[in-house]
Write an enzyme that holds these catalytic residues in place. Structure first.
Site, PDB file in Angstrom:
ATOM      1  N   LYS A  80       0.836  -1.193   0.000  1.00  8.81           N
ATOM      2  CA  LYS A  80       0.000   0.000   0.000  1.00  8.81           C
ATOM      3  C   LYS A  80       0.877   1.252   0.000  1.00  8.81           C
ATOM      4  O   LYS A  80       1.985   1.256   0.531  1.00  8.81           O
ATOM      5  CB  LYS A  80      -0.921   0.010   1.235  1.00  8.81           C
ATOM      6  CG  LYS A  80      -1.930  -1.137   1.248  1.00  8.81           C
ATOM      7  CD  LYS A  80      -2.997  -0.949   0.186  1.00  8.81           C
ATOM      8  CE  LYS A  80      -3.997  -2.081   0.189  1.00  8.81           C
ATOM      9  NZ  LYS A  80      -3.533  -3.307  -0.449  1.00  8.81           N
ATOM     10  N   ASP A  81       0.344   2.314  -0.587  1.00  6.91           N
ATOM     11  CA  ASP A  81       1.064   3.574  -0.754  1.00  6.91           C
ATOM     12  C   ASP A  81       1.546   4.118   0.590  1.00  6.91           C
ATOM     13  O   ASP A  81       0.793   4.180   1.555  1.00  6.91           O
ATOM     14  CB  ASP A  81       0.142   4.588  -1.439  1.00  6.91           C
ATOM     15  CG  ASP A  81       0.887   5.808  -1.934  1.00  6.91           C
ATOM     16  OD1 ASP A  81       1.301   6.630  -1.090  1.00  6.91           O
ATOM     17  OD2 ASP A  81       1.044   5.960  -3.157  1.00  6.91           O
ATOM     18  N   LYS A  82       2.803   4.533   0.629  1.00  4.78           N
ATOM     19  CA  LYS A  82       3.393   5.055   1.866  1.00  4.78           C
ATOM     20  C   LYS A  82       2.773   6.380   2.281  1.00  4.78           C
ATOM     21  O   LYS A  82       2.582   6.644   3.476  1.00  4.78           O
ATOM     22  CB  LYS A  82       4.909   5.220   1.690  1.00  4.78           C
ATOM     23  CG  LYS A  82       5.620   5.801   2.901  1.00  4.78           C
ATOM     24  CD  LYS A  82       7.131   5.793   2.725  1.00  4.78           C
ATOM     25  CE  LYS A  82       7.837   6.315   3.969  1.00  4.78           C
ATOM     26  NZ  LYS A  82       9.310   6.175   3.878  1.00  4.78           N
ATOM     27  N   ASN A  83       2.462   7.225   1.318  1.00  3.05           N
ATOM     28  CA  ASN A  83       2.010   8.580   1.639  1.00  3.05           C
ATOM     29  C   ASN A  83       0.527   8.660   1.950  1.00  3.05           C
ATOM     30  O   ASN A  83       0.066   9.625   2.559  1.00  3.05           O
ATOM     31  CB  ASN A  83       2.341   9.515   0.477  1.00  3.05           C
ATOM     32  CG  ASN A  83       3.834   9.596   0.215  1.00  3.05           C
ATOM     33  OD1 ASN A  83       4.620   9.731   1.147  1.00  3.05           O
ATOM     34  ND2 ASN A  83       4.232   9.496  -1.043  1.00  3.05           N
TER      35      ASN A  83
END
Length: 381
Positions: A80-83
């Site tokens: 999943k996207d870090k940001n």
């Protein structure tokens, strides 16, 4: 083949739409939808975790540090996207479950929160998800651009969108695919076998994106050019097609044309089959019942036939099919956005969007199609 990034074609023909999108926990949320219901019985604890400012691998390291569990014992369905603000499911041996509540504050200090606890008989493995629900907030959007965005979304809901791989596959310096090719050519290798496999998959992703963009180019020429101009285009590309066959392609209502020899798949999952009756398969494509599949080249990859194969050959590489550990596969050329809702907040000049995509599809592909700015193979916004 030139490995520098080239602009990827869009599906629709609107002018670029100007707005600001920030991939942050406030403006971008991702919620994982599991592949199956958890039984509440079994030797594996299943936790739903909310995180922000952390990659999935960083999250797993925190669980290992706090609970004493080995990373190899942890299971997860995808990265999943870090940001973004994300939720996903993680499995761990049942014996560690009592430690979860005791360490609530430790998790919160690391931007993690346990939302639920369940149990199941098996460990979660990569790919064990149906898809993801997304929320995106676009800022600095004028009323005119909001109107244009809604029009584009109507097209996307009706016809779907290109299933491009997103920028995450290609890395900060846009060179993951180049490193992957070096590994295949025995010019580079890392001790971490998972890293080697990921970099090779980045090279496969680059070829897939390039093939998809080429197919979009051909579809646009079939739709927008005269029969004579279309025949001349195919002749210049050394692709054989009869005028009657080209007429039939022009009559397909979908913007992405089904070609003779395409590998098809029942949507959203099912068996592969060859596109033999193009009119019939195009109608099924319009109804979202079946979708053409693009190539992820490898040792056991299923190749297209006839005209589709002639186009695909440019994006095949024997070094992939000769590599013992790179099996290859097919991937949907096209995906359909589901449960899409949108809202324009005029006072804040903001546009909010919620939608669902099947596993393996990227929200950045939808963003690319809306925004329509000229970009590269791994567009960043």
């Amino acid at each position: 083949m030139n490995l520098n990034f080239m602009p990827l074609l869009h599906a629709y023909n609107h002018a670029s739409i100007d707005f600001h999108f920030n991939s942050s926990a406030r403006d971008f949320c991702v919620h994982e939808v599991p592949l199956y219901e958890f039984s509440n019985k079994g030797e594996h604890a299943i936790i739903q975790v909310r995180k922000s400012g952390l990659s999935t691998l960083e999250m797993l390291q925190i669980f290992s540090q706090i609970l004493g569990v080995k990373i190899a014992e942890l299971g997860y369905a995808g990265l999943k996207d870090k940001n973004a603000l994300t939720t996903q499911f993680v499995s761990l041996p049942k014996k560690y479950a009592p430690l979860l509540e005791k360490n609530t504050s430790n998790f919160q200090e690391r931007n993690l929160k346990i939302l639920s606890l369940n149990y199941h008989h098996n460990k979660i493995k990569l790919g064990h998800l149906k898809g993801n629900r997304f929320f995106m907030r676009f800022k600095k959007m004028t009323p005119l651009n909001a109107h244009k965005t809604k029009q584009v979304l109507e097209q996307i809901v009706q016809f779907g969108m290109p299933n491009y791989f997103g920028s995450q596959r290609f890395g900060k310096f846009n060179d993951n695919h180049k490193e992957g090719l070096k590994i295949l050519q025995n010019e580079a290798k890392f001790k971490n076998q998972k890293l080697n496999a990921f970099l090779i998959s980045s090279y496969q992703s680059y070829l897939f994106n390039s093939l998809l963009s080429k197919r979009l180019e051909i579809s646009k020429i079939i739709s927008d050019f005269s029969l004579k101009e279309g025949l001349e285009f195919f002749k210049q590309k050394n692709l054989n097609i009869h005028s009657n066959a080209l007429k039939a392609l022009k009559n397909q209502d979908h913007p992405f044309k089904i070609l003779e020899g395409d590998v098809m798949c029942h949507y959203p999952y099912g068996k592969f089959f060859d596109a033999l009756e193009l009119e019939k398969e195009s109608e099924r494509f319009l109804k979202k019942e079946a979708v053409p599949m693009g190539l992820l080249d490898g040792k056991k990859a299923l190749y297209a036939k006839n005209l589709s194969l002639e186009i695909e050959k440019e994006f095949q590489n024997h070094i992939l099919s000769d590599h013992a550990k790179t099996l290859g596969s097919r991937r949907f050329f096209w995906v359909f956005v589901e449960n899409l809702t949108s809202k324009y907040i005029k006072e804040k000049v903001q546009f909010e969007l919620e939608f669902y995509l099947p596993k393996g599809s990227y929200a950045s592909a939808l963003l690319k199609e809306i925004k329509h700015q000229k970009g590269e193979n791994n567009d960043e916004f």
